[in-house]
Design a protein around this motif. Sequence first.
Motif, PDB file in Angstrom:
ATOM      1  N   ASP A 250      -0.574 -34.603  91.854  1.00 47.48           N
ATOM      2  CA  ASP A 250      -0.210 -35.816  91.205  1.00 47.48           C
ATOM      3  C   ASP A 250       1.524 -35.556  91.005  1.00 47.48           C
ATOM      4  O   ASP A 250       2.127 -36.577  91.131  1.00 47.48           O
TER       5      ASP A 250
ATOM      6  N   ASP B 217       3.710 -38.579  92.271  1.00 49.77           N
ATOM      7  CA  ASP B 217       4.468 -39.371  91.190  1.00 49.77           C
ATOM      8  C   ASP B 217       5.955 -39.312  91.420  1.00 49.77           C
ATOM      9  O   ASP B 217       6.772 -40.220  91.315  1.00 49.77           O
TER      10      ASP B 217
ATOM     11  N   GLU C 140       8.677 -42.202  92.315  1.00 48.93           N
ATOM     12  CA  GLU C 140       9.842 -42.328  91.370  1.00 48.93           C
ATOM     13  C   GLU C 140      10.967 -42.332  92.228  1.00 48.93           C
ATOM     14  O   GLU C 140      11.923 -43.191  91.896  1.00 48.93           O
TER      15      GLU C 140
ATOM     16  N   SER D 189       4.598 -48.669  94.357  1.00 46.45           N
ATOM     17  CA  SER D 189       3.351 -49.007  93.405  1.00 46.45           C
ATOM     18  C   SER D 189       1.881 -48.553  94.068  1.00 46.45           C
ATOM     19  O   SER D 189       1.045 -48.222  93.341  1.00 46.45           O
TER      20      SER D 189
ATOM     21  N   ARG E  86       1.317 -45.194  93.250  1.00 43.09           N
ATOM     22  CA  ARG E  86       0.861 -44.861  91.901  1.00 43.09           C
ATOM     23  C   ARG E  86      -0.818 -45.482  91.836  1.00 43.09           C
ATOM     24  O   ARG E  86      -1.468 -44.963  90.832  1.00 43.09           O
TER      25      ARG E  86
ATOM     26  N   HIS F 123      -1.095 -51.934  89.160  1.00 42.90           N
ATOM     27  CA  HIS F 123      -0.095 -51.477  90.406  1.00 42.90           C
ATOM     28  C   HIS F 123      -0.495 -52.186  91.512  1.00 42.90           C
ATOM     29  O   HIS F 123       0.675 -52.802  92.172  1.00 42.90           O
TER      30      HIS F 123
END
Length: 907
Positions: A646, A650, A654, A673, A676, A692
């Motif tokens: 995870d 992530d 980002e 998106s 996520r 998302h």
Amino acid sequence: MLFGREAELELINALVQVGSPSSAPVLMFSGDPGVGKTALLDAAAEISERAGRTVLRVTAFEYEAELSFGALNQMLHTLLTSLPALDEVHQHAISVICGLEAGPPPTQLIAGAASLALTTEAAKSAPLLIIIDDAPWLDLASGMALAYVARRLQSADLRFLISARSELENLFVRSGFDAHVLAPLDEASADALLVDRFPSLSPSVRRRIREDALGNPLALLDLPAALDATDRPLGEPLPLTDRLMNLYAQRIRDLPDGAREMLLLLVLAGAENSRTIEDCLPMPNGGAGLAASERAGLVRRSTRNGRLEFRHPLIRSAVFELSTGEGRRRAHTVLSNAFAYDPQRRAWHLGQSVSAPDADVAQLLEVAANDLLHTGNSTRATAAMLRAAELSPAQEDRARRLARAAYIGSLVTGELQASPRLVVAAQNEAAGAPSLAAVTAVAFHILNGEGDASSAQRLLIAALDSQPGPLDAFDDDAMEALQTLVLVGFYAGRAEFWSETREQLARVAPEPPDTLFLLDATFGDPTHADASALRRLDAALDGLRFTSDPVQITRTATAGAYLDRIDRAREPLWRIVDDGRRGGAVAKEIESLFLLANDDYFAGEWDELERLTDDGLRLCEELGYTLTAAPGRFLRGLVDAARGQDAAADRAAEQILLWAAPRRLYTLAAYASQVRCMLQLPHGRFESAYRHAASISPVGTFQPFLPHAIWLVFDLVEAAARSGRQVEASLHAQAAEDAGIGALSSRLELLVAASGALVDTDNWRDRFEDALATPGSERWVFDRSRVQLVFGEQLRRGQAPADARLQLTAAIDGFERLRATPWVERARRELRAAGGTVQASEQLTPQESAVANLAATGLSNKEIAAQLFLSPRTVSTHLSRVFPKLGIASRGALRDALEQQELELRL
């Protein structure tokens, strides 16, 4: 630090250990000049001294070969403190050899016996290692004495380490000692050496150096110091330092004139010709020069194809450096006539044979450059276009060709950072407004380097608008400008970009080329791709078997990306990857790596995807292709999310979003998106997943300017349905069905059908079964497992637990194959709720169980391997299977997972 010499260092360690018996007290390395023999001897001296040995070193020199006992004298001087312990005969022999007493030199037998006696006596007080560098240059008397000692070593703690050039005979080989051949460095080790010693070198320069050095460490270390990358044309060998030149220069100078001319022709002709050099070139001195070159060990005939080839690329460079400019121009003239049957090669050699601007030759070179690009020789294409610019008498032609070279470098060969310099040079030559080629080069650089889609689009639109009338479909500059404009529109993902792009596409006459049409119709707006566009795409993909053009291959494969057709281009894409790894189409190598990874994601080949994205992202960082890295980060993020990594997923999302947001690159924002969304779904966080997914694809719509929405049909429907938005879920499922998305590929057919089943309150069971019966859906492991999971959940809620267990068990099998840990956990929770227990597929094998229990105690892979008599790699493989079976992602969770499994088995 020695790179790529781990095996040799192990041999040295085994040789020099004090107090341990050695079955082979003599170790000899042989290899080509510069391959690193002396560096290994230096390392051996340090290792030996740390091990407690005294090191005696003898370095032989060619000019001392006639000096009797010269090398032995050099070695024995350091042992004279042990001389009094020898008998009188041996003392006298050593004293004469070392120049301490006058007298005739001893016989070879006495010299050898005396040397053995002295070294054996010295080894009693301190173990010895005798290092002999360049054994073939030992004077005969010293060589025979040292060979005598080496053959008669018994109990003394005395070792010999010897180096010798492979092409020269030496006494130790004739005495029966085997040599360990020191091979050139492999590509990875050669690159690591260059990065370590020359961190500022660009990847393209490193590739070129590796290609010429062919794994020779001396060449790898010396060529960067001699290289002037801005002045040396791509088609010429790299320059040599004095040290490298001395390796081969004297042999070349000793050849007759005809032989040197022959070697220069071989250098300039290259290795591309399919016939042997004698068939297409005049033979100076009736071939005598060729024979002399072969006898000197400079060239050899390939056993594979019969062609002449240099024994090492450094010889090629030495021949070039020793030639004159006039001699090279004369040789190129000969070659232009010899290759009259090959327009590309004839143009290249004509371009090198002239010394003043020539419009006709420049035109031939420009045509050849375009042909070379289409046949996959992108490096030579750039060089030919640059030479065409140099030979252009007219300023506007010179400017246009410089700009074209800049564009090819950025688009194909990975020279993104060099592009601005060439564009500035082109503009300095231009009399008026920049050419369309120059604007395209600038726009491509702005998009890929800075990500400024708005500026890139404004430049391209203005330049295209300045072209009066229709845009000629056969005008390369205009079509490349449009291709770049389509790329800008895709990454921007905004309606106004696509509308302006399509206005320009409408100007093309008679019609856009295949790749341009397909990028617009099947990549830019896949939802509305009709049957004729799909047939045209399939035909273009089939045709890739017959082309080597990296631009055509990657653009056609990209056109099939949203329609799940990249698998039909895998072989051509791998050809581009191989070419890029040899220093060719590096920029297209990056695109090919990510296209192959794209196919791997949907086909469930996630381990390969990780390797490919690692390679591609490394190249993007080295070469400055920031925008091009986004698809690689996106794909890696999807797999990390699915495998329970995870934090990494992530972080990837980002990185993409932070770069995309200020530049308003909506497609990249969609990438972030989706990653996520995939982080939320396996954990049942459907509210967040819906937000998302809906940010990419508003419910019930498939926008032509954001084709990425086609990939989120099932994600959005599932998230909406599970978060209580039945109306929205039904609306989107119906919109996908009405748009005919299911007809575009078997994967999309599976997902659209499953979306419809999920929102159907009456016939959902039949519709799920129909979805899973989609022909070819077995290929899409992850998507099929997700459909089976959702079907199993519906069956459990519909009071059909036995049928639910069948679907959920099948889903678990698929997720376990992918090591999709969070999805395994979600499916297992449902399976338990449906009354299922741990299935055979979830149980650990006896060896997996043993490995897992030891790992749970905190032991490392190496420690586990030692206890179970396995290799650390085997332990790692077992653990990679254990984690998904237990539904965990790290060692820290092993103990609790094993206890839970034991409890479930008892129940």
